[in-house]
Scaffold this motif. Structure first.
Motif, mmCIF file in Angstrom:
data_model
loop_
_atom_site.group_PDB
_atom_site.id
_atom_site.type_symbol
_atom_site.label_atom_id
_atom_site.label_comp_id
_atom_site.label_asym_id
_atom_site.label_seq_id
_atom_site.Cartn_x
_atom_site.Cartn_y
_atom_site.Cartn_z
ATOM 1 N N ALA A 10 0.826 -1.210 0.000
ATOM 2 C CA ALA A 10 0.000 0.000 0.000
ATOM 3 C C ALA A 10 0.862 1.262 0.000
ATOM 4 C CB ALA A 10 -0.931 -0.004 1.209
ATOM 5 N N ALA A 11 1.988 1.207 0.693
ATOM 6 C CA ALA A 11 2.893 2.357 0.742
ATOM 7 C C ALA A 11 3.480 2.660 -0.634
ATOM 8 C CB ALA A 11 4.008 2.111 1.756
ATOM 9 N N LEU A 12 3.545 1.677 -1.490
ATOM 10 C CA LEU A 12 4.012 1.875 -2.861
ATOM 11 C C LEU A 12 2.853 2.221 -3.801
ATOM 12 C CD1 LEU A 12 6.471 -1.161 -3.059
ATOM 13 C CD2 LEU A 12 7.066 1.248 -2.739
ATOM 14 N N GLY A 13 1.721 1.570 -3.614
ATOM 15 C CA GLY A 13 0.581 1.745 -4.510
ATOM 16 C C GLY A 13 -0.099 3.094 -4.393
ATOM 17 N N ALA A 14 -0.283 3.591 -3.191
ATOM 18 C CA ALA A 14 -1.005 4.862 -3.003
ATOM 19 C C ALA A 14 -0.272 6.055 -3.610
ATOM 20 C CB ALA A 14 -1.303 5.084 -1.523
ATOM 21 N N GLY A 69 -4.650 -2.866 -4.109
ATOM 22 C CA GLY A 69 -5.701 -2.287 -3.278
ATOM 23 C C GLY A 69 -5.517 -0.799 -3.058
ATOM 24 N N ALA A 70 -4.274 -0.359 -2.928
ATOM 25 C CA ALA A 70 -4.011 1.067 -2.724
ATOM 26 C C ALA A 70 -3.881 1.818 -4.039
ATOM 27 C CB ALA A 70 -2.736 1.248 -1.901
ATOM 28 N N PHE A 71 -3.461 1.138 -5.091
ATOM 29 C CA PHE A 71 -3.309 1.779 -6.387
ATOM 30 C C PHE A 71 -4.665 2.101 -7.013
ATOM 31 C CE2 PHE A 71 -2.537 1.525 -11.050
ATOM 32 C CZ PHE A 71 -1.669 2.597 -11.165
ATOM 33 N N THR A 72 -5.611 1.198 -6.860
ATOM 34 C CA THR A 72 -6.964 1.436 -7.386
ATOM 35 C C THR A 72 -7.788 2.163 -6.330
ATOM 36 O OG1 THR A 72 -7.739 -0.716 -6.605
ATOM 37 C CG2 THR A 72 -6.872 -0.617 -8.853
ATOM 38 N N THR A 73 -8.901 2.743 -6.761
ATOM 39 C CA THR A 73 -9.668 3.539 -5.814
ATOM 40 C C THR A 73 -11.156 3.537 -6.119
ATOM 41 O OG1 THR A 73 -10.006 5.754 -4.933
ATOM 42 C CG2 THR A 73 -8.968 5.625 -7.096
ATOM 43 N N TRP A 74 -11.884 2.747 -5.383
ATOM 44 C CA TRP A 74 -13.337 2.687 -5.524
ATOM 45 C C TRP A 74 -13.981 3.952 -4.961
ATOM 46 C CZ3 TRP A 74 -16.534 -0.084 -8.291
ATOM 47 C CH2 TRP A 74 -17.885 -0.075 -7.980
ATOM 48 N N SER A 75 -13.465 4.469 -3.875
ATOM 49 C CA SER A 75 -14.077 5.647 -3.239
ATOM 50 C C SER A 75 -13.958 6.887 -4.120
ATOM 51 C CB SER A 75 -13.441 5.911 -1.866
ATOM 52 O OG SER A 75 -12.055 6.112 -1.991
ATOM 53 N N THR A 76 -12.826 7.092 -4.755
ATOM 54 C CA THR A 76 -12.675 8.242 -5.636
ATOM 55 C C THR A 76 -13.561 8.094 -6.862
ATOM 56 O OG1 THR A 76 -10.417 8.578 -4.857
ATOM 57 C CG2 THR A 76 -11.015 9.644 -6.931
ATOM 58 N N PHE A 77 -13.655 6.882 -7.386
ATOM 59 C CA PHE A 77 -14.564 6.607 -8.503
ATOM 60 C C PHE A 77 -15.996 6.975 -8.126
ATOM 61 C CE2 PHE A 77 -17.670 3.238 -9.608
ATOM 62 C CZ PHE A 77 -17.940 3.615 -10.906
ATOM 63 N N GLY A 78 -16.433 6.555 -6.949
ATOM 64 C CA GLY A 78 -17.785 6.882 -6.493
ATOM 65 C C GLY A 78 -17.985 8.369 -6.319
ATOM 66 N N TYR A 79 -17.035 9.018 -5.686
ATOM 67 C CA TYR A 79 -17.130 10.463 -5.472
ATOM 68 C C TYR A 79 -17.197 11.211 -6.800
ATOM 69 C CZ TYR A 79 -15.533 15.214 -4.924
ATOM 70 O OH TYR A 79 -15.414 16.570 -5.048
ATOM 71 N N GLU A 80 -16.299 10.862 -7.723
ATOM 72 C CA GLU A 80 -16.271 11.576 -8.993
ATOM 73 C C GLU A 80 -17.534 11.342 -9.819
ATOM 74 O OE1 GLU A 80 -11.444 11.917 -9.520
ATOM 75 O OE2 GLU A 80 -12.473 10.210 -10.441
ATOM 76 N N THR A 81 -18.108 10.158 -9.727
ATOM 77 C CA THR A 81 -19.357 9.884 -10.431
ATOM 78 C C THR A 81 -20.486 10.731 -9.861
ATOM 79 O OG1 THR A 81 -18.619 7.622 -10.891
ATOM 80 C CG2 THR A 81 -20.974 8.067 -11.096
#
Length: 120
Positions: A10-14, A69-81
């Motif tokens: 996660a420290a690398l992916g985010a 898990g950290a590279f992808t982002t479901w929450s940002t996708f939801g927010y932006e939609t």
């Protein structure tokens, strides 16, 4: 030990997610969340590859759960939609959903299929 592997991934992916998102958005403007779509589709492709190879639980924790898990982002996708829909950009909101979901599923399937094919 597993928790440390997840945290390392996660420290690398985010940070990589942030950098890729910013680079894509800088090239294309903020009207459509191309950066988020990009990281979600690329992350899905990587996860498809990972699932197709015989990786042990440590590799899965590090790369699958942690990095992807950290590279992808479901929450940002939801927010932006929701942001697009509230701004009256319903077509862009729908395009975001279709590109993200279909693109992510397609990329995961492609990564899996190509990796299995290459492994013979």
């Amino acid at each position: 030990m597993t928790v440390l592997l997840v945290a390392l991934g996660a420290a690398l992916g985010a940070p990589l997610r942030y950098l890729v998102d910013r680079a894509v958005q800088a090239r294309h403007g903020a009207a459509f969340p191309r950066g988020t779509v990009t990281v979600n589709v690329v992350g899905s492709l990587l996860l498809g590859v990972l699932v197709a190879i015989p990786a042990g639980p440590a590799v899965t924790a590090l790369l699958g759960t942690g990095f992807c898990g950290a590279f992808t982002t479901w929450s940002t996708f939801g927010y932006e939609t929701v942001r697009l829909a509230r701004a009256g950009e319903r077509r862009r909101a729908l395009a975001n959903v279709l590109l993200s979901v279909a693109g992510g599923l397609g990329a995961a399937a492609l990564g899996y299929a190509v990796t299995r094919w290459a492994a013979g």
